[in-house]
Design a protein around this motif. Structure first.
Motif, PDB file in Angstrom:
ATOM      1  N   ASP A  39      -1.217   7.804   3.085  1.00 39.43           N
ATOM      2  CA  ASP A  39      -0.284   8.005   1.960  1.00 39.43           C
ATOM      3  C   ASP A  39      -1.203   9.544   1.831  1.00 39.43           C
ATOM      4  N   GLY A  40      -2.254   9.347   2.017  1.00 39.73           N
ATOM      5  CA  GLY A  40      -2.682  10.590   2.029  1.00 39.73           C
ATOM      6  C   GLY A  40      -1.417  12.341   2.467  1.00 39.73           C
ATOM      7  N   ASP A  91      -5.710  -1.367   5.876  1.00 40.90           N
ATOM      8  CA  ASP A  91      -6.006  -0.292   4.385  1.00 40.90           C
ATOM      9  C   ASP A  91      -6.597   0.839   4.542  1.00 40.90           C
ATOM     10  N   ARG A  92      -7.398   1.402   5.845  1.00 41.79           N
ATOM     11  CA  ARG A  92      -7.902   2.226   6.062  1.00 41.79           C
ATOM     12  C   ARG A  92      -6.359   3.729   6.954  1.00 41.79           C
ATOM     13  N   CYS A 139      -1.703  13.059  10.041  1.00 42.08           N
ATOM     14  CA  CYS A 139      -2.056  11.303  10.052  1.00 42.08           C
ATOM     15  C   CYS A 139      -3.227  11.673  11.431  1.00 42.08           C
ATOM     16  N   LYS A 192      -3.805   3.845   3.317  1.00 40.13           N
ATOM     17  CA  LYS A 192      -4.987   4.793   2.870  1.00 40.13           C
ATOM     18  C   LYS A 192      -4.986   6.901   3.639  1.00 40.13           C
ATOM     19  N   VAL A 193      -4.411   7.130   4.847  1.00 38.71           N
ATOM     20  CA  VAL A 193      -4.579   8.611   5.527  1.00 38.71           C
ATOM     21  C   VAL A 193      -3.141   9.091   5.556  1.00 38.71           C
ATOM     22  N   GLY A 249       1.048  -0.797   0.185  1.00 35.22           N
ATOM     23  CA  GLY A 249      -0.308   0.131  -0.024  1.00 35.22           C
ATOM     24  C   GLY A 249       1.293   1.181   0.766  1.00 35.22           C
TER      25      GLY A 249
END
Length: 383
Positions: A375-376, A368-369, A339, A372-373, A311
């Motif tokens: 990565d953002g 996965d959650r 984050c 996503k955070v 990920g």
């Protein structure tokens, strides 16, 4: 009291009565599994886990049950007597480390101290070799082999002659180890430095150098041990057998406990070492329950680490099980704050390295959650 008042109350008491050794601005008041809640009731996925401590997650039912049941029977009896669960816990530590005998402590720093004492008293030698960016604790003994100048230098002289050499550099180790070296102390992966993973040949080379010079090899598994990397010990990836291993952090799911274990022929005699609280009934009960849970989840740790790696692949993460480091640089605190704002707790280790050490029970959906955070945040702040 309203939830919104809790953090303010904690802060006021802390400011007035607690020595200001820490930088903090939020209160964590509750946890379950891989989730924690702050004083305002906000929910977070915890990828810090008390800095690799909450191995079975927050308040695992089996660990809570073991602690409560033992607390109803006996909380403390001192090491003047045989202690409930202590022998069983020592047996488990011997089994997972491959060592011969164990001794308990209250923390990783105390485990380091015990290992250093054992090396000195059994070899009769005085000096140690440690590594740049290495971290082994903040007691006077463990600080002597901890490299970080800001942590170590204000308290010198520390009484343990130590030569620091570059981590990963076997030639430097060869030059530093001499006939008066009691031990080389090394982390199989440097945690506080930001998850720095050496070649397996590095640990193998240290073993060979120690054997040639008659020095002991102490492997600090305080952060890397107890399943964190997908094996009971990180050194087991390299198949190296040390003389002494230190453990703590994930050993008892957050109950204060540490341990060191040594090979056959290395042990303290009567009166050479001791501790009032170490290896107490409740700590050992918590440790046994923790190991029982870890035995079930250990086979899946490596796969979970690979899920994080995939990920976050664009950031070239350093991954060994659920110990993950990403080089970010001076903007790491901004990534951490982003984050936090979006419900994921992460930690900036040394030199601008983002460190992820979530509970080993973290689910795929939570991974996965979190990814996503993270990565953002990295995309917003760094790219």
């Amino acid at each position: 009291m309203k939830n919104t008042d809790i953090t303010a109350q904690y802060r006021a008491l802390d400011d007035q009565y607690y020595m200001p050794a820490f930088s903090r601005n939020m209160a964590i008041v509750r946890g379950k599994g891989s989730t924690v809640w702050d004083g305002d009731g906000k929910e977070y996925i915890d990828c810090v886990a008390g800095i690799a401590v909450c191995s079975t997650g927050h308040c695992h039912p089996a660990v809570v049950k073991a602690i409560c049941e033992q607390a109803h029977e006996l909380i403390h009896c001192s090491n003047l007597y045989y202690v409930p669960h202590q022998g069983e816990m020592a047996k488990k530590i011997v089994e997972v480390t491959g060592m011969k005998k164990a001794f308990f402590s209250n923390s990783g720093a105390e485990a380091s101290d015990g290992a250093l004492k054992l090396a000195r008293v059994r070899t009769g030698k005085k000096k140690f070799v440690a590594f740049t960016h290495g971290f082994h604790g903040r007691t006077i003994g463990s600080l002597a082999v901890t490299h970080k100048p800001a942590a170590r230098e204000p308290f010198e002289p520390l009484g343990l002659p130590t030569t620091f050499v570059e981590y990963g550099n076997l030639d430097a180790v060869k030059k530093a180890v001499d006939n008066d070296t009691a031990a080389v102390i090394v982390e199989p992966i440097q945690g506080e430095a930001g998850v720095i993973i050496p070649q397996d040949s590095f640990l193998e080379g240290i073993r060979e150098i120690c054997d040639r010079k008659g020095a002991l090899m102490i492997v600090d598994e305080v952060q890397t041990g107890m399943g964190r990397t997908g094996k009971w010990l990180a050194l087991q990836h390299a198949k190296v057998q040390p003389d002494i291993v230190t453990l703590a952090k994930g050993i008892a799911s957050g109950f204060p406990m540490g341990a060191f274990a040594a090979r056959d022929g290395l042990e303290f005699g009567k009166g050479e070492h001791g501790s009032t609280f170490a290896g107490g009934p409740v700590a050992c009960a918590a440790g046994l329950a923790t190991i029982s849970v870890l035995e079930q989840i250990l086979p899946d740790v490596a796969r979970k680490g690979e899920r994080f790696k995939k990920g976050l692949a664009k950031y070239h993460p350093r991954v060994r099980g659920l110990m993950i480091g990403i080089t970010v640089g001076e903007k790491c605190p901004e990534v951490q704050a982003e984050c936090l704002k979006n419900g994921v707790l992460v930690n900036c280790a040394a030199d601008g390295n983002l460190r992820l050490v979530p509970p080993l029970v973290i689910s795929d959906a939570e991974i996965d959650r979190a990814v996503k955070v993270i990565d953002g945040a990295l995309g917003k702040v760094v790219l």
